[in-house]
Design an enzyme around this catalytic site. Structure first.
Site, PDB file in Angstrom:
ATOM      1  N   TRP A  38       0.730  -1.374   0.021  1.00 18.73           N
ATOM      2  CA  TRP A  38      -0.138   0.083   0.054  1.00 18.73           C
ATOM      3  C   TRP A  38       0.801   1.190   0.042  1.00 18.73           C
ATOM      4  O   TRP A  38       0.138   2.507  -0.142  1.00 18.73           O
ATOM      5  CB  TRP A  38      -0.919   0.057   1.188  1.00 18.73           C
ATOM      6  N   GLU A  55      -5.045   0.795   6.495  1.00 14.58           N
ATOM      7  CA  GLU A  55      -5.132   1.176   7.909  1.00 14.58           C
ATOM      8  C   GLU A  55      -6.118   0.411   8.876  1.00 14.58           C
ATOM      9  O   GLU A  55      -5.919   0.066   9.876  1.00 14.58           O
ATOM     10  CB  GLU A  55      -5.261   3.022   8.103  1.00 14.58           C
ATOM     11  N   GLN A  60      -4.524  -3.849  14.852  1.00 16.16           N
ATOM     12  CA  GLN A  60      -4.726  -5.179  15.741  1.00 16.16           C
ATOM     13  C   GLN A  60      -4.078  -6.221  14.837  1.00 16.16           C
ATOM     14  O   GLN A  60      -4.263  -7.361  15.323  1.00 16.16           O
ATOM     15  CB  GLN A  60      -5.804  -5.397  16.605  1.00 16.16           C
ATOM     16  N   TYR A 138      -6.904   7.594  15.888  1.00 17.81           N
ATOM     17  CA  TYR A 138      -5.610   7.295  15.101  1.00 17.81           C
ATOM     18  C   TYR A 138      -5.400   7.045  13.604  1.00 17.81           C
ATOM     19  O   TYR A 138      -4.738   7.679  13.021  1.00 17.81           O
ATOM     20  CB  TYR A 138      -5.074   5.926  15.895  1.00 17.81           C
ATOM     21  N   ASP A 156       1.004   4.742  16.683  1.00 16.29           N
ATOM     22  CA  ASP A 156       0.526   3.163  16.608  1.00 16.29           C
ATOM     23  C   ASP A 156       1.428   2.582  17.957  1.00 16.29           C
ATOM     24  O   ASP A 156       2.198   3.217  18.583  1.00 16.29           O
ATOM     25  CB  ASP A 156       0.585   2.495  15.582  1.00 16.29           C
ATOM     26  N   THR A 334     -10.270 -10.739  22.421  1.00 16.99           N
ATOM     27  CA  THR A 334      -9.654  -9.724  22.789  1.00 16.99           C
ATOM     28  C   THR A 334      -9.886  -9.664  24.263  1.00 16.99           C
ATOM     29  O   THR A 334      -8.856  -9.475  25.073  1.00 16.99           O
ATOM     30  CB  THR A 334     -10.017  -8.269  22.281  1.00 16.99           C
TER      31      THR A 334
END
Length: 403
Positions: A38, A55, A60, A138, A156, A334
């Site tokens: 990218w 993005e 994660q 972000y 990040d 998570t």
């Protein structure tokens, strides 16, 4: 002293050394930048669609995992118009295996909204970008800097690590995030950032600012040199005035508050075959794994026992008993770990699927939007008949089965 005051004090303390950091960082990046699917060649403008897509996928999830998915998505849907015209089911199927499936739902919703409300062009400000589904502070900062040259610094995990070591930030995460954000901004050029603070319009894209390159340089630095363990400090362009390196305790940063582990949840999954077809259903749109395909199963509860889970088996005529497979399928979400007992059964040839369920050919399971936990369940339940059997025996889904 609040985080803003601390950041200003830190900037004054390191002012002589800090002045040259942005230039040193960019010079290093020009020589060592990673080649990513990218990322355009040096000197070329980034495509907002590619930046946004990458993005969202990178939230994660690691670069190595994302690369093939990004290329697959771009080949199928080369621009926002193509993606916005696709169905959510198509997007979920293509996303299957990448995890955190709310990202896929938001990805589709965002594409639809950009087409409908913005004429197919992404907003070029952080505020405008944050009005879109799935784009938080972000991601908005990353797109603004990389795609539009806005003088802003997305932070990040890699950048958190670099900055916390560079300034020896003692405050633990997540409390330290505001301070790290301010300190990271000094690597764009402290004076310019302070002069523009709080004025969104004055932070318009500047083709000479290289804000996106500054952010990506820090990301690359954290990925390749300032790594969590055994950082290669001798190769770092910022090593001369890195506070943690001077102290010799680089690996102890960033400081982190202890995490609270979620309680183990247990449940049952039911793998039912009717000839060469498998019984599946679609999960509700909202909630964990929303809109994804699964085999029928019980609720996932912290104190659930096998008897209670087995009572939630699907009702099909002709099934006299369920066979429990040895071991359990394990998966970690998570917020909690999960254990699933897997039960199998064979339904008669003309058995109808219960309401809300359907029969699908085992041979076409790769076309279903199956999350990883269900791939593990199906592989465990079907064994060699699973389309994923070969890859699972090589250490994929089988690694989630415990005897």
């Amino acid at each position: 002293m609040n985080s803003r005051a601390i950041a200003k004090t830190r900037r004054r303390e390191v002012a002589p050394e800090a002045a040259g950091r942005p230039a040193r960082l960019l010079a290093w990046y020009d020589r060592h930048r990673r080649r990513l699917p990218w990322r355009p060649p040096a000197g070329e403008c980034a495509d907002p669609y590619s930046v946004w897509l990458s993005e969202i996928m990178l939230q994660q999830t690691g670069v190595k995992t994302v690369g093939p998915y990004f290329e697959k998505f771009l080949a199928r849907w080369p621009d926002i118009a193509a993606l916005g015209s696709a169905s959510l089911d198509e997007v979920l199927r293509m996303w299957a295996g990448l995890g955190y499936y709310s990202r896929a739902r938001n990805l589709h919703a965002c594409a639809v909204k950009v087409l409908r409300d913005h004429g197919g062009a992404f907003p070029d400000t952080e505020q405008g970008l944050q009005s879109l589904p799935g784009i938080g502070p972000y991601t908005a900062a990353a797109i603004s800097a990389i795609a539009f040259g806005r003088r802003t610094m997305p932070v990040d995990g890699n950048i958190e690590r670099v900055v916390s070591r560079l300034f020896a930030v003692e405050e633990p995460l997540p409390q330290a995030k505001p301070l790290i954000q301010q300190l990271a901004a000094t690597l764009l050029g402290a004076n310019e950032m302070e002069a523009r603070a709080g004025d969104e319009d004055s932070r318009a894209g500047d083709e000479n600012s290289r804000a996106g390159d500054s952010a990506q340089a820090l990301m690359d630095l954290g990925s390749s040199i300032c790594t969590p363990k055994k950082p290669a400090c001798a190769l770092c362009p910022l090593n001369d005035d890195c506070a943690a390196r001077v102290r010799g305790d680089q690996e102890s940063f960033p400081r982190k508050a202890p995490k609270k582990a979620g309680a183990l949840r247990r449940g049952a999954a039911f793998v039912v075959l009717r000839g060469d077809r498998l019984l599946v259903r679609t999960r509700p749109e909202k909630g964990l794994l929303g809109g994804m395909t699964e085999v029928p199963g019980s609720d996932w509860r912290a104190a659930q026992d096998d008897k209670a889970a087995l009572k939630q088996a699907p009702e099909l005529k002709g099934i006299a008993r369920w066979h429990r497979k040895a071991g359990v399928v394990t998966h970690v979400f998570t917020h909690f770990p999960l254990e699933l007992a897997v039960y199998t059964a064979h339904a008669p040839a003309r058995a109808r699927a219960p309401a809300g369920m359907r029969w699908v050919p085992v041979a076409t399971l790769d076309d279903e939007a199956l999350p990883n936990v269900m791939r593990k369940v199906i592989a465990h339940g079907l064994g060699d008949r699973s389309p994923h059997a070969d890859r699972n025996h090589r250490g994929g889904a089988r690694s989630g089965v415990r005897s």
